[in-house]
Design an enzyme around this catalytic site. Structure first.
Site, PDB file in Angstrom:
ATOM      1  N   CYS A 107      75.948  53.324  22.587  1.00 53.40           N
ATOM      2  CA  CYS A 107      76.424  53.060  23.944  1.00 53.40           C
ATOM      3  C   CYS A 107      77.401  54.157  24.334  1.00 53.40           C
ATOM      4  O   CYS A 107      78.432  54.353  23.688  1.00 53.40           O
ATOM      5  CB  CYS A 107      77.116  51.693  24.030  1.00 53.40           C
ATOM      6  SG  CYS A 107      77.555  51.228  25.725  1.00 53.40           S
ATOM      7  N   TYR A 143      80.540  44.892  32.580  1.00 52.99           N
ATOM      8  CA  TYR A 143      81.640  45.172  31.643  1.00 52.99           C
ATOM      9  C   TYR A 143      81.554  44.215  30.457  1.00 52.99           C
ATOM     10  O   TYR A 143      81.079  43.081  30.600  1.00 52.99           O
ATOM     11  CB  TYR A 143      83.005  45.012  32.319  1.00 52.99           C
ATOM     12  CG  TYR A 143      83.283  46.039  33.393  1.00 52.99           C
ATOM     13  CD1 TYR A 143      83.793  47.293  33.060  1.00 52.99           C
ATOM     14  CD2 TYR A 143      83.027  45.758  34.728  1.00 52.99           C
ATOM     15  CE1 TYR A 143      84.044  48.247  34.041  1.00 52.99           C
ATOM     16  CE2 TYR A 143      83.276  46.708  35.717  1.00 52.99           C
ATOM     17  CZ  TYR A 143      83.777  47.946  35.364  1.00 52.99           C
ATOM     18  OH  TYR A 143      84.014  48.878  36.342  1.00 52.99           O
ATOM     19  N   THR A 144      82.035  44.675  29.326  1.00 56.14           N
ATOM     20  CA  THR A 144      82.068  43.838  28.122  1.00 56.14           C
ATOM     21  C   THR A 144      83.515  43.483  27.801  1.00 56.14           C
ATOM     22  O   THR A 144      84.334  44.380  27.563  1.00 56.14           O
ATOM     23  CB  THR A 144      81.459  44.570  26.912  1.00 56.14           C
ATOM     24  OG1 THR A 144      80.124  44.976  27.226  1.00 56.14           O
ATOM     25  CG2 THR A 144      81.425  43.650  25.699  1.00 56.14           C
ATOM     26  N   HIS A 149      77.235  40.900  28.138  1.00 54.61           N
ATOM     27  CA  HIS A 149      78.277  41.377  29.026  1.00 54.61           C
ATOM     28  C   HIS A 149      78.319  40.534  30.296  1.00 54.61           C
ATOM     29  O   HIS A 149      77.501  39.628  30.477  1.00 54.61           O
ATOM     30  CB  HIS A 149      78.055  42.853  29.388  1.00 54.61           C
ATOM     31  CG  HIS A 149      76.737  43.110  30.064  1.00 54.61           C
ATOM     32  ND1 HIS A 149      75.602  43.496  29.377  1.00 54.61           N
ATOM     33  CD2 HIS A 149      76.361  43.035  31.370  1.00 54.61           C
ATOM     34  CE1 HIS A 149      74.601  43.651  30.218  1.00 54.61           C
ATOM     35  NE2 HIS A 149      75.042  43.375  31.445  1.00 54.61           N
TER      36      HIS A 149
END
Length: 277
Positions: free
Chosen positions: A251, A96-97, A79
């Site tokens: 997740c 954030y990804t 990420h």
């Protein structure tokens, strides 16, 4: 004549070999030239070129890379860190990804759910096209290698879908990768489901390799997916059974991650078979 024919054949073979080597070297050099656009130590600024509102609190942000052929340079499963300012003007940094891969050249995209009290949510909510975002990376402990497992089970909740989507898309779009992907994706309401169109497209395009099971706490009428919270029974039904060649990724919000870890332990998935983003 026979001697001349043999000589010509040998020359032809030599020329063909040179062409093959030169072509391979060319494509290798092209591959090597794809240097990433991010730095793990220093923040770099990227211009917001398109902001698409997907719902009242979700938007897709497209950021331009330095050139139309640039790649972000983010390994699968990693990420980035984004830096902004909250409503009080104080600096905030959050991971954030991206939903894009390095096959998407010239830009990267983030799908962001903006919470009313979220500090970084404020920054994204205030961003306008033409503004810049400071980004650093790659970051993260997970790095996917094609074929490292026979199958992945994925337990995602809310915005925790983004690393799962990134990994799933990379696996499925690689014709050499035969890994199976089984996703359980939990949300409160139907409207909370992020990337549903893209996830359903993966299920349609790769029916033999990708399965998704949606779970809603407050489902609409005539809902055919799961109801309530993700249970041990759902994991048993929709994820690969414990084995040395599988891995379960999770997740989601902290309470969900804790509950899923308990379910997986109870189902005898070893620690080596589990990974939490």
């Amino acid at each position: 004549m026979d001697f001349l024919d043999a000589k010509e054949i040998q020359i032809g073979i030599a020329v063909a070999a040179i062409v093959v080597v030169a072509t391979a070297a060319y494509f290798y050099s092209l591959k090597k030239s794809k240097v990433g656009s991010i730095d793990p130590e220093n923040f770099r600024d990227f211009k917001l070129v398109k902001k698409t509102q997907l719902s009242h609190n979700v938007a897709k942000f497209r950021f331009a890379l330095p050139t139309p052929t640039s790649v972000l340079g983010l390994p699968i499963g990693q990420h980035i860190s984004c830096r902004g300012k909250d409503s009080l003007g104080e600096e905030v940094i959050k991971p954030y990804t991206p939903t894009t891969l390095d096959t998407d050249v010239g830009y990267f995209e983030l799908v962001i759910k903006m919470y009313p009290q979220g500090r970084m949510s404020h920054h994204f909510r205030e961003m306008r096209e033409g503004d810049y975002m400071s980004v650093r990376g790659p970051k993260g402990r997970f790095r996917y290698q094609p074929g490292e497992v026979r199958a992945f089970g994925m337990l995602a909740g809310g915005s925790g879908i983004t690393p799962m989507f990134q990994v799933a898309r990379a696996i499925l779009e690689n014709p050499q990768d035969k890994t199976q992907v089984h996703l359980i994706y939990a949300n409160v309401t139907y409207d909370d489901i992020l990337l549903k169109e893209e996830i359903d497209r993966l299920a349609t395009n790769y029916p033999g390799r990708f399965q998704v099971y949606y779970v809603l706490n407050q489902p609409p009428e005539e809902w055919t997916g799961g109801v309530g919270f993700v249970s041990k029974e759902m994991i048993q039904t929709h994820c690969p059974a414990p084995a040395s060649d599988i891995k379960i990724l999770r997740c989601g919000p902290p309470p969900m991650n804790k509950a899923m870890a308990g379910h997986l332990d109870a189902l005898e998935y070893s620690s080596e078979m589990q990974f939490q983003f």
